[in-house]
Design a protein around this motif. Structure first.
Motif, short mmCIF file in Angstrom:
data_model
loop_
_atom_site.label_atom_id
_atom_site.label_comp_id
_atom_site.label_asym_id
_atom_site.label_seq_id
_atom_site.Cartn_x
_atom_site.Cartn_y
_atom_site.Cartn_z
N THR A 21 -1.26 -19.84 -1.27
CA THR A 21 -1.29 -19.86 -2.73
C THR A 21 -2.67 -19.52 -3.24
OG1 THR A 21 -1.86 -22.18 -2.83
CG2 THR A 21 0.49 -21.63 -2.76
N PHE A 22 -3.68 -19.78 -2.44
CA PHE A 22 -5.04 -19.49 -2.87
C PHE A 22 -5.33 -18.02 -2.67
CE2 PHE A 22 -6.09 -23.88 -0.95
CZ PHE A 22 -5.34 -24.50 -1.94
N LEU A 23 -6.12 -17.48 -3.59
CA LEU A 23 -6.49 -16.08 -3.45
C LEU A 23 -7.72 -15.98 -2.54
CD1 LEU A 23 -5.38 -13.44 -4.52
CD2 LEU A 23 -6.87 -13.67 -6.49
N ARG A 24 -7.66 -15.10 -1.56
CA ARG A 24 -8.78 -14.93 -0.63
C ARG A 24 -9.01 -13.44 -0.40
NH1 ARG A 24 -9.76 -19.34 -1.63
NH2 ARG A 24 -9.74 -21.21 -0.34
N ILE A 25 -10.24 -13.10 -0.11
CA ILE A 25 -10.54 -11.71 0.29
C ILE A 25 -11.16 -11.75 1.68
CG2 ILE A 25 -11.86 -9.62 -0.20
CD1 ILE A 25 -11.87 -10.31 -3.10
N HIS A 26 -10.60 -10.96 2.57
CA HIS A 26 -11.13 -10.90 3.93
C HIS A 26 -11.73 -9.52 4.19
CE1 HIS A 26 -9.35 -14.69 5.44
NE2 HIS A 26 -8.59 -14.50 4.38
N TRP A 27 -12.97 -9.53 4.67
CA TRP A 27 -13.67 -8.28 4.97
C TRP A 27 -12.99 -7.53 6.11
CZ3 TRP A 27 -15.77 -6.70 9.57
CH2 TRP A 27 -16.64 -5.62 9.53
N LYS A 28 -12.84 -6.24 5.97
CA LYS A 28 -12.33 -5.43 7.09
C LYS A 28 -13.35 -4.37 7.52
CE LYS A 28 -7.88 -4.43 7.43
NZ LYS A 28 -6.59 -3.80 7.10
N SER A 29 -13.95 -3.68 6.54
CA SER A 29 -14.98 -2.69 6.92
C SER A 29 -15.91 -2.43 5.73
CB SER A 29 -14.34 -1.38 7.38
OG SER A 29 -13.62 -0.80 6.33
N LEU A 49 -7.49 4.99 2.81
CA LEU A 49 -7.22 3.95 3.81
C LEU A 49 -7.49 4.40 5.24
CD1 LEU A 49 -4.07 2.21 2.34
CD2 LEU A 49 -6.38 1.32 2.50
N SER A 50 -7.67 5.71 5.44
CA SER A 50 -7.93 6.16 6.81
C SER A 50 -9.34 5.76 7.22
CB SER A 50 -7.77 7.68 6.91
OG SER A 50 -8.85 8.32 6.30
N ALA A 51 -9.48 5.35 8.46
CA ALA A 51 -10.77 4.84 8.94
C ALA A 51 -11.85 5.91 8.90
CB ALA A 51 -10.60 4.32 10.36
N ALA A 56 -14.88 1.46 2.31
CA ALA A 56 -14.83 0.04 2.66
C ALA A 56 -13.40 -0.44 2.53
CB ALA A 56 -15.73 -0.75 1.73
N SER A 57 -13.06 -1.50 3.23
CA SER A 57 -11.73 -2.07 3.00
C SER A 57 -11.77 -3.59 3.16
CB SER A 57 -10.68 -1.43 3.90
OG SER A 57 -10.89 -1.79 5.23
N SER A 116 -8.85 -0.39 -0.38
CA SER A 116 -9.97 0.42 0.09
C SER A 116 -10.88 0.75 -1.11
CB SER A 116 -9.49 1.68 0.78
OG SER A 116 -8.73 2.44 -0.09
N ILE A 117 -12.16 0.88 -0.82
CA ILE A 117 -13.14 1.06 -1.89
C ILE A 117 -14.07 2.22 -1.54
CG2 ILE A 117 -15.06 -0.04 -3.15
CD1 ILE A 117 -13.46 -2.69 -1.89
N GLY A 118 -14.23 3.14 -2.47
CA GLY A 118 -15.15 4.26 -2.28
C GLY A 118 -16.20 4.26 -3.39
#
Lengths: 144, 146
Positions: A21-29, A49-51, A56-57, A116-118
């Motif tokens: 229920t809690f909102l969380r953000i997990h680092w991927k790259s 989304l491609s590596a 960043a994702s 994903s973030i650019g």
């Protein structure tokens, strides 16, 4: 005051099975602009989304099927030279994400969504000191 | 009591919002430069002379500078035509081909970010009617990081 106390008791008493229920953000790259040569023009990393793209994702986790608002940096950030101690910087701006910033986040049935973030790295001057550059930026997710 | 309530409220609000600090990275390396020290010179020749080969070691000489230890690619022409006067007729032209470089095709800069690049080629045989004079043509050598 009682209201706040009750609210807090309610929130913390909720079974945190409820990680969900809690909102969380997990680092991927992280956001990788790769190698730049002195004199290079600006470089845009698209929120792909491609590596291989260098974007960043993160994975946003929370209530299944819920929507959320995504907030990216509005201002230019600076990458700092990690070696020279000379204060050299490179600007990064125009952050974009997929899904796009705003009320566009929607978690799936497992309460997850990859974002994903650019962004755009400014041009490199012919006299830009050599070396590795890094800088931090903040990504925020909020339930409406 | 107020402080505890404040902290509890802030913590509970955090359940509805999440933040993550990410990093952005890049690495800047020196631009690659090419500086000519010596042209490719076939010297004097007589009308009717056979083809002449100049090895890279005896040919044009360049200094390549850039990022230490970086590999780079070398691009040289296939052929060029030396011309004299108007250069319009065959007896006013001399073909130069079989360009070769040392290092060949690719090089690697040393710990100071330097390497010497040499280029040789073959000049075609001369006609008996070859017009006397100085024959010149520019040619382009390109280096780029791999």
């Amino acid at each position: 005051m009682r209201f706040f106390l009750l609210l807090n008791l309610f929130l913390f008493a909720t079974s945190p099975d409820d990680e969900k229920t809690f909102l969380r953000i997990h680092w991927k790259s992280d956001l990788q602009f790769g190698v730049a040569i002195q004199g290079d023009p600006p470089l845009t990393v698209s929120p792909d989304l491609s590596a291989a793209s260098g974007s960043a994702s993160v994975e946003v986790r929370g209530r299944p099927h819920s929507t959320y608002q995504l907030i990216l940096p509005q201002n230019r950030i600076s990458l700092h030279n990690l070696h020279c101690g000379c204060g050299a910087r490179i600007g990064v701006s125009e952050f974009r994400s997929n899904p796009p910033e705003g009320m566009n986040g929607k978690l799936d049935g497992n309460g997850r969504q990859t974002v994903s973030i650019g962004a755009t790295r400014e041009s490199i001057s012919m006299h830009q000191p050599r070396g590795k550059y890094a800088g931090s930026f903040l990504v925020t997710a909020i339930y409406p | 009591m107020k402080l505890i309530l404040y902290l509890l409220t802030v913590m509970s609000l955090n359940l509805f919002a999440a933040h993550e600090a990410l990093k952005a990275w890049t690495e800047v390396i020196s631009a690659i430069h090419l500086c000519k020290f010596k042209d490719l010179d076939f010297g004097e020749a007589l009308q009717g002379d056979p083809a002449m080969n100049i090895s890279p070691q005896q040919g044009a000489e360049f200094s390549v500078t850039g990022e230490p230890y970086r590999a780079y690619q070398i691009l040289i022409p296939d052929q060029v035509t030396l011309r004299t006067a108007s250069g319009s007729g065959p007896n006013e032209q001399i073909l130069v081909n079989q360009f070769r470089s040392y290092p060949e095709k690719a090089g690697r800069l040393d710990c100071d970010g330097k390497q010497t690049l040499r280029v040789g080629a073959t000049r075609a045989s001369l006609l008996q009617s070859q017009k006397a004079g100085a024959y010149i043509a520019p040619f382009v050598v390109t280096v780029m990081y791999q």
